[in-house]
Write a protein that holds these residues in place. Sequence first.
Motif, PDB file in Angstrom:
ATOM      1  N   GLN A 259      49.776 -31.370  36.992  1.00  0.00           N
ATOM      2  CA  GLN A 259      49.372 -31.795  38.333  1.00  0.00           C
ATOM      3  C   GLN A 259      49.304 -33.309  38.496  1.00  0.00           C
ATOM      4  O   GLN A 259      49.259 -33.807  39.618  1.00  0.00           O
ATOM      5  CB  GLN A 259      48.004 -31.181  38.673  1.00  0.00           C
ATOM      6  N   LYS A 260      49.277 -34.032  37.370  1.00  0.00           N
ATOM      7  CA  LYS A 260      49.182 -35.491  37.431  1.00  0.00           C
ATOM      8  C   LYS A 260      50.298 -36.121  36.587  1.00  0.00           C
ATOM      9  O   LYS A 260      50.056 -36.771  35.565  1.00  0.00           O
ATOM     10  CB  LYS A 260      47.804 -35.958  36.923  1.00  0.00           C
ATOM     11  N   MET A 388      37.343 -36.160  37.241  1.00  0.00           N
ATOM     12  CA  MET A 388      37.987 -35.792  38.498  1.00  0.00           C
ATOM     13  C   MET A 388      38.131 -36.989  39.420  1.00  0.00           C
ATOM     14  O   MET A 388      39.143 -37.150  40.117  1.00  0.00           O
ATOM     15  CB  MET A 388      37.205 -34.659  39.173  1.00  0.00           C
ATOM     16  N   GLU A 389      37.133 -37.855  39.411  1.00  0.00           N
ATOM     17  CA  GLU A 389      37.210 -39.077  40.207  1.00  0.00           C
ATOM     18  C   GLU A 389      38.334 -39.976  39.687  1.00  0.00           C
ATOM     19  O   GLU A 389      39.109 -40.544  40.457  1.00  0.00           O
ATOM     20  CB  GLU A 389      35.877 -39.824  40.157  1.00  0.00           C
ATOM     21  N   LEU A 391      40.994 -39.047  38.040  1.00  0.00           N
ATOM     22  CA  LEU A 391      42.292 -38.422  38.307  1.00  0.00           C
ATOM     23  C   LEU A 391      42.680 -38.518  39.782  1.00  0.00           C
ATOM     24  O   LEU A 391      43.866 -38.401  40.125  1.00  0.00           O
ATOM     25  CB  LEU A 391      42.260 -36.953  37.884  1.00  0.00           C
ATOM     26  N   SER A 392      41.705 -38.702  40.645  1.00  0.00           N
ATOM     27  CA  SER A 392      42.003 -38.756  42.087  1.00  0.00           C
ATOM     28  C   SER A 392      42.568 -40.111  42.523  1.00  0.00           C
ATOM     29  O   SER A 392      43.071 -40.253  43.646  1.00  0.00           O
ATOM     30  CB  SER A 392      40.755 -38.442  42.893  1.00  0.00           C
ATOM     31  N   LYS A 393      42.458 -41.102  41.641  1.00  0.00           N
ATOM     32  CA  LYS A 393      42.903 -42.441  42.015  1.00  0.00           C
ATOM     33  C   LYS A 393      44.417 -42.601  41.861  1.00  0.00           C
ATOM     34  O   LYS A 393      45.019 -41.991  40.983  1.00  0.00           O
ATOM     35  CB  LYS A 393      42.180 -43.472  41.129  1.00  0.00           C
TER      36      LYS A 393
END
Length: 393
Positions: A259-260, A388-389, A391-393
Amino acid sequence: MYRAVQRRFCSTKLSAGYLFDGLASKGIVSYFGVPDSLLKDLCAYITDHAGEKNVCTANEGGAVAMAMGHHIATKEVPCVYMQNSGFGNTVNPILSLAHDKVYQIPMLLLIGWRGEPGVKDEPQHVAQGALQEQLLQACEIPYEVLPSDESSVDALLRRAQTHFREKNTPFAILVRKGTFAGYKLQTKVETDFAMSREEAISTILENISSNDVVVSTTGMPSREVFEHRARCGEGHARDFLTVGGMGHCSQIAAGIAMQKPQKQVFVIDGDGAALMHMGGLATVGGLAKERDCLRNYKHIILNNGAHDSVGGQPTVGFDVNFTSIASACGYKTLHPASVSTKKELKRAICDLQVTSGPVVLEVLVNKGARSDLGRPTTTPAENKAALMEFLSK
């Protein structure tokens, strides 16, 4: 037979040898299982004294299956040992094969009771420990708690023997923290590699990018990752510490990597964990081929040939060619595919950074850890939120 568990503790310690001899007197002389920290004294004694009648299996379900085959071939009642966190791996073969309504296979389950209610333990053991009795009841497995006084042990083993004779199905014994007197493993695999596991982990973390994600395996490796970050003042937002679920860190990492794709994902695995669910190698290799993904997936297996976090009992890690297996499953490998010095590891990390994944590297290390090795001071929920924070960047 579910005997009421009394929440009291005795200062008397049970000799591992006494239980071993007691089981032998009841015809239980063959052992299959995965070591546990609460059973480490008994597992060490079994390793030293059972010889070829002891098989340390890749996972607990495999131990139940091998025990079944042993019973079918010999009519003997085998013993399967495990930590309760691995009990889930046994549920399918127990209910679909060993159960009273199927093949009726007797076996003694020795289960280390991590997370017992009222006993302080790590977060990953709390739910399992609280539910352990209910899980056994739901599986219709009669159980008792192992006492520490010898006369009560004798009586328990007689009741278990009666159960095997009359019911021909599994019987479990829960083992509390501190039940056994100390016993040191004598059968040791000595190595003379250039690095400890902690040195290897620090070298890995010092040579990857600040944008890379790390998923570390269960036990001491995740503790060492946490301590390195704390010592260097780096924070923990880039790391997923797989504090439970032994053998699953590589699949967690694959889920993140898919996903990343813009972030490199490094798996810091162990030989025992990689063996436990080795099918994950085929899943990763197959996905990469079918979907042209996981180019950012970098799998490092730290191999010390031991279940180091639970007593140091040997694995078959030194008898298995992890990188050849991974290559056959579709991974790329480096040259050399296995390293053992800090200089080699630094060079290999550079190669991992520029090699399209999935790619695997084996690092040979000595077993053992610092006596003052700490544990994560943040909660799993805090770790997850921070990652999660990130990975959201």
